[in-house]
Design a protein around this motif. Structure first.
Motif, PDB file in Angstrom:
ATOM      1  N   ARG A 166      22.579  -5.796  46.449  1.00  0.00           N
ATOM      2  CA  ARG A 166      21.236  -6.346  46.228  1.00  0.00           C
ATOM      3  C   ARG A 166      20.406  -6.299  47.501  1.00  0.00           C
ATOM      4  NH1 ARG A 166      19.794 -12.128  43.451  1.00  0.00           N
ATOM      5  NH2 ARG A 166      17.558 -11.883  43.602  1.00  0.00           N
ATOM      6  N   GLN A 192      14.388  -8.148  43.519  1.00  0.00           N
ATOM      7  CA  GLN A 192      15.059  -8.164  42.235  1.00  0.00           C
ATOM      8  C   GLN A 192      15.010  -9.587  41.681  1.00  0.00           C
ATOM      9  OE1 GLN A 192      17.077  -7.048  45.046  1.00  0.00           O
ATOM     10  NE2 GLN A 192      16.032  -5.116  44.802  1.00  0.00           N
ATOM     11  N   ILE A 218      16.798 -11.212  39.572  1.00  0.00           N
ATOM     12  CA  ILE A 218      18.013 -11.613  38.876  1.00  0.00           C
ATOM     13  C   ILE A 218      18.665 -12.716  39.695  1.00  0.00           C
ATOM     14  CG2 ILE A 218      18.314  -9.327  37.859  1.00  0.00           C
ATOM     15  CD1 ILE A 218      20.620  -8.857  39.751  1.00  0.00           C
ATOM     16  N   THR A 249      24.199 -11.356  40.075  1.00  0.00           N
ATOM     17  CA  THR A 249      24.483 -10.482  41.214  1.00  0.00           C
ATOM     18  C   THR A 249      25.979 -10.466  41.518  1.00  0.00           C
ATOM     19  OG1 THR A 249      22.307 -10.953  42.165  1.00  0.00           O
ATOM     20  CG2 THR A 249      23.957 -10.031  43.648  1.00  0.00           C
ATOM     21  N   GLU A 294      18.203  -5.474  36.571  1.00  0.00           N
ATOM     22  CA  GLU A 294      16.791  -5.801  36.808  1.00  0.00           C
ATOM     23  C   GLU A 294      15.899  -5.064  35.823  1.00  0.00           C
ATOM     24  OE1 GLU A 294      13.073  -6.901  38.064  1.00  0.00           O
ATOM     25  OE2 GLU A 294      15.006  -7.881  38.366  1.00  0.00           O
ATOM     26  N   SER A 295      16.199  -3.805  35.561  1.00  0.00           N
ATOM     27  CA  SER A 295      15.413  -3.015  34.620  1.00  0.00           C
ATOM     28  C   SER A 295      15.490  -3.597  33.211  1.00  0.00           C
ATOM     29  CB  SER A 295      15.916  -1.569  34.625  1.00  0.00           C
ATOM     30  OG  SER A 295      15.330  -0.829  33.591  1.00  0.00           O
ATOM     31  N   ARG A 355      16.249  -6.681  32.365  1.00  0.00           N
ATOM     32  CA  ARG A 355      15.589  -7.991  32.333  1.00  0.00           C
ATOM     33  C   ARG A 355      14.066  -7.848  32.369  1.00  0.00           C
ATOM     34  NH1 ARG A 355      18.556 -13.066  34.277  1.00  0.00           N
ATOM     35  NH2 ARG A 355      20.630 -12.577  33.539  1.00  0.00           N
ATOM     36  N   ALA A 356      13.552  -6.914  33.142  1.00  0.00           N
ATOM     37  CA  ALA A 356      12.101  -6.701  33.199  1.00  0.00           C
ATOM     38  C   ALA A 356      11.594  -6.202  31.854  1.00  0.00           C
ATOM     39  CB  ALA A 356      11.751  -5.704  34.303  1.00  0.00           C
TER      40      ALA A 356
END
Length: 94
Positions: free
Chosen positions: A21, A28, A30, A35, A81-82, A84-85
């Motif tokens: 990270r 990020q 998250i 993590t 992250e992708s 969740r976004a």
């Protein structure tokens, strides 16, 4: 992989997740728990890849294995992250 290798992969995974990270550019969104999970999974998969390639049985620190693990952690953090976004974007009202 024996039980000692699995336990050490989990311990190293906690550190690997943080490094993955930290080395990933940008911010990020998250949590720490996610993590750590990504780091543990990356450490286990990275160890398996290093063993299959034949670089996990060296004396001292296995630098190539660590590179595999950190690289996988970076990919894992970026993927989480992708996802969740994308989920946040779907939930937001237009």
């Amino acid at each position: 992989m024996n039980i000692t290798g699995l336990i050490s992969a989990i311990i190293v995974g906690v550190i690997i997740g943080g490094l993955g990270r930290l080395l990933l550019p940008g911010r990020q969104a998250i949590g720490i728990f996610m993590t750590l999970i990504v780091g543990i999974v990356a450490a286990i998969i990275g160890t398996a890849i290093a063993q299959s390639v034949g670089v996990a049985t060296t004396r001292g620190i296995d630098w190539i294995e660590l590179v595999f693990q950190i690289g996988l952690a970076m990919i894992g953090v970026a993927l989480v992250e992708s996802f969740r976004a994308r989920r946040r974007h779907r939930r937001s009202p237009r």
